[in-house]
Write a protein that holds these residues in place. Structure first.
Motif, PDB file in Angstrom:
ATOM      1  N   UNK A  29     -25.416   5.596  20.646  1.00 15.76           N
ATOM      2  CA  UNK A  29     -25.777   6.857  20.014  1.00 15.76           C
ATOM      3  C   UNK A  29     -26.397   6.607  18.647  1.00 15.76           C
ATOM      4  N   UNK A  30     -25.810   5.696  17.875  1.00 19.21           N
ATOM      5  CA  UNK A  30     -26.343   5.375  16.550  1.00 19.21           C
ATOM      6  C   UNK A  30     -27.753   4.813  16.649  1.00 19.21           C
ATOM      7  N   UNK A  31     -27.985   3.903  17.594  1.00 21.04           N
ATOM      8  CA  UNK A  31     -29.314   3.310  17.749  1.00 21.04           C
ATOM      9  C   UNK A  31     -30.357   4.370  18.097  1.00 21.04           C
ATOM     10  N   UNK A  32     -29.992   5.304  18.971  1.00 23.31           N
ATOM     11  CA  UNK A  32     -30.944   6.342  19.368  1.00 23.31           C
ATOM     12  C   UNK A  32     -31.204   7.327  18.245  1.00 23.31           C
ATOM     13  N   UNK A  33     -30.178   7.643  17.460  1.00 18.95           N
ATOM     14  CA  UNK A  33     -30.379   8.531  16.314  1.00 18.95           C
ATOM     15  C   UNK A  33     -31.285   7.879  15.273  1.00 18.95           C
ATOM     16  N   UNK A  34     -31.153   6.568  15.103  1.00 17.60           N
ATOM     17  CA  UNK A  34     -32.049   5.844  14.194  1.00 17.60           C
ATOM     18  C   UNK A  34     -33.487   5.937  14.688  1.00 17.60           C
ATOM     19  N   UNK A 356     -28.843   9.701  33.466  1.00 18.11           N
ATOM     20  CA  UNK A 356     -28.123   9.383  32.238  1.00 18.11           C
ATOM     21  C   UNK A 356     -28.993   8.563  31.289  1.00 18.11           C
ATOM     22  N   UNK A 357     -29.281   9.128  30.138  1.00 21.45           N
ATOM     23  CA  UNK A 357     -30.120   8.473  29.135  1.00 21.45           C
ATOM     24  C   UNK A 357     -29.491   8.653  27.757  1.00 21.45           C
ATOM     25  N   UNK A 358     -29.371   7.570  27.006  1.00 21.10           N
ATOM     26  CA  UNK A 358     -28.832   7.666  25.651  1.00 21.10           C
ATOM     27  C   UNK A 358     -29.767   8.471  24.748  1.00 21.10           C
ATOM     28  N   UNK A 359     -31.054   8.438  25.042  1.00 20.86           N
ATOM     29  CA  UNK A 359     -32.007   9.243  24.264  1.00 20.86           C
ATOM     30  C   UNK A 359     -31.689  10.726  24.436  1.00 20.86           C
ATOM     31  N   UNK A 360     -31.370  11.138  25.658  1.00 22.58           N
ATOM     32  CA  UNK A 360     -31.012  12.534  25.916  1.00 22.58           C
ATOM     33  C   UNK A 360     -29.708  12.893  25.211  1.00 22.58           C
ATOM     34  N   UNK A 361     -28.731  11.978  25.222  1.00 21.74           N
ATOM     35  CA  UNK A 361     -27.465  12.202  24.521  1.00 21.74           C
ATOM     36  C   UNK A 361     -27.718  12.408  23.028  1.00 21.74           C
ATOM     37  N   UNK A 362     -28.597  11.580  22.445  1.00 24.78           N
ATOM     38  CA  UNK A 362     -28.894  11.692  21.016  1.00 24.78           C
ATOM     39  C   UNK A 362     -29.586  13.014  20.689  1.00 24.78           C
ATOM     40  N   UNK A 363     -30.509  13.438  21.544  1.00 21.79           N
ATOM     41  CA  UNK A 363     -31.207  14.703  21.308  1.00 21.79           C
ATOM     42  C   UNK A 363     -30.230  15.877  21.353  1.00 21.79           C
ATOM     43  N   UNK A 364     -29.296  15.849  22.292  1.00 23.17           N
ATOM     44  CA  UNK A 364     -28.314  16.929  22.397  1.00 23.17           C
ATOM     45  C   UNK A 364     -27.336  16.891  21.229  1.00 23.17           C
ATOM     46  N   UNK A 365     -26.999  15.683  20.762  1.00 18.56           N
ATOM     47  CA  UNK A 365     -26.118  15.564  19.597  1.00 18.56           C
ATOM     48  C   UNK A 365     -26.814  16.084  18.350  1.00 18.56           C
ATOM     49  N   UNK A 366     -28.118  15.874  18.253  1.00 11.78           N
ATOM     50  CA  UNK A 366     -28.911  16.418  17.147  1.00 11.78           C
ATOM     51  C   UNK A 366     -28.720  17.927  17.019  1.00 11.78           C
ATOM     52  N   UNK A 367     -28.713  18.616  18.148  1.00 11.42           N
ATOM     53  CA  UNK A 367     -28.562  20.075  18.155  1.00 11.42           C
ATOM     54  C   UNK A 367     -27.200  20.465  17.582  1.00 11.42           C
TER      55      UNK A 367
END
Length: 455
Positions: A29-34, A356-367
């Motif tokens: 999650x941290x890597x994708x948020x970066x 399942x994609x970590x990029x999708x998880x990061x985008x949803x966490x952004x919200x």
């Protein structure tokens, strides 16, 4: 209009070099948020000689604070001992939001408490399921109720986990979001070509403890071997129940049909999975179970107990569910064996990349972060009213804890004013937010290093 970029502090007792579902979740999650342009800093406790500040892939900065694990990788509760270093990190890194992980993490609970005292918005992610009847669960549920009484937003990894957390902590359901885990499909790939053989290999990779259903395996494995002479088991993992499995193997003379690998490093899990056809999960409780995702990404058909959030993880044609009962699990394994000719590992892997994609998880966490930061700040008296509602005696105790935390914070402001704490330059690497960006990392990027030095 693009999403505002944030400076996020991830906090948990569970992080690299320890490996597990929570550790992988925080890392990916941290890597994708970066990659999405945010600044991410991780705070965890020291691991042996790993103390101080380290940099990982993508410029991820990790503070290994000098607290040693007390039990099960958790630090000893200090209540206020972590406040000075927590305050310094928040100011030095100019953090805008604190994200705590795992209800069992002492450091997470203390960090969220201190962050709310200092006026920061906080988000909590619960990765586990807990009961309501035993002493340990009752204690943990009360701690969680205290921590989440003032949390801004919360995240759970499954709908079952959300129901569990809402009931345990008394949270309003509208403050809790469901964002599942994901899998690094670049790391977990099926074998290019399996050996043509009549032997069917069933893989078990798990901590060999009661919660993971190791006692069920003791009864299931001999019966499966009796019914299916061409089945071979490979068991990876270690724990207090390993002795029972070894005794079972000796008792039923299954030494040539059950391989015990011991603890398997996470980097080698894929190489074990690709040798099998079926993945067997016997957990008695699971909020999500990333191991199932990893196995499916490697093209294995999964047989799992129908517990917690497991039924939400995979489509029906990729998993066979059973009750946590030996007879029903044997039936499920038999059904899976007959399904194997219709399983295409490569097709299953492609489906997992879409699901399942970590990029999708990061985008949803952004919200969730955006919604948390839009919440209004509240004064101490308003916040104390929520703690007071936690119970006749517990509520008063929680209020006292928060008042003392507030006074200690004010004292630290007088002792060392905010402006005397040096702000660190932002050196974190960021990347453009492209629509096709993924967060899968190749093997060379996984090594942890300080300015490129591998530990």
């Amino acid at each position: 209009m693009g999403v505002e970029k944030h400076k996020i502090l991830m906090v948990s007792d569970f992080f690299y070099p320890n490996f597990g579902g929570v550790e992988n979740h925080i890392y990916y999650l941290s890597q994708c948020l970066i990659k999405l342009g945010h600044k991410v800093v991780v705070m965890t406790h020291a691991y042996k000689n790993r103390v101080g500040v380290r940099y990982m892939t993508g410029g991820l900065k990790v503070y290994y604070v000098p607290w040693v694990p007390f039990v099960m990788q958790n630090t000893l509760p200090t209540f206020y001992g972590t406040l000075p270093i927590m305050r310094t990190i928040l100011i030095r890194e100019q953090i805008s939001l604190v994200h705590g992980h795992q209800a069992f993490s002492t450091l997470c609970h203390e960090a969220l408490m201190h962050a709310r005292t200092m006026g920061y918005k906080v988000v909590f992610t619960d990765h586990s399921l807990y009961g309501f009847g035993d002493i340990g669960s009752i204690h943990m549920n009360k701690v969680l109720q205290f921590t989440l009484a003032d949390v801004t937003q919360a995240i759970c990894v499954s709908h079952t986990s959300k129901e569990n957390t809402v009931l345990r902590a008394g949270l309003p359901p509208e403050k809790v979001y469901v964002i599942p885990n994901a899998v690094d499909t670049a790391m977990f790939k099926p074998a290019q070509q399996r050996l043509c053989t009549d032997e069917i290999v069933i893989i078990v990779i798990s901590r060999l403890v009661y919660r993971k259903g190791a006692d069920l395996l003791v009864e299931v494995i001999p019966e499966v071997c009796r019914l299916h002479p061409n089945v071979h088991f490979i068991i990876g993992g270690d724990g207090p129940k390993r002795v029972r499995l070894e005794e079972m193997r000796e008792k039923h003379s299954l030494q040539d049909r059950v391989d015990m690998l011991g603890a398997v490093p996470h980097a080698k899990v894929q190489s074990v999975l690709v040798t099998g056809h079926i993945f067997l999960n016997s957990s008695l409780t699971e909020a999500f179970c990333i191991a199932i995702l990893e196995a499916a990404s490697c093209g294995l058909l999964t047989v799992s107990t129908r517990v917690g959030g497991v039924p939400e993880v995979l489509p029906d044609d990729m998993v066979v569910l059973a009750e946590p009962d030996p007879d029903d699990m044997v039936r499920a394994v038999t059904k899976a064996i007959y399904m194997l000719p219709h399983i295409d590992p490569q097709a299953m892997h492609i489906r997992m990349k879409k699901l399942y994609s970590w990029h999708d998880v990061a985008k949803r966490t952004e919200i969730v972060y955006e919604r948390a930061l839009r919440c209004s700040n509240q004064e101490l008296l308003e916040r104390l009213s929520r703690y007071l509602a936690c119970g006749a005696w517990a509520g008063k105790l929680f209020c006292l804890v928060m008042i003392l935390d507030f006074l200690f914070w004010r004292f630290l402001q007088l002792w060392q004013p905010d402006e005397d704490i040096e702000i660190v330059p932002c050196l974190q690497l960021t990347r453009s937010n492209r629509g096709d960006e993924t967060c899968d990392l190749n093997d060379n990027e996984r090594s942890d290093g300080v300015h490129g030095r591998k530990d």
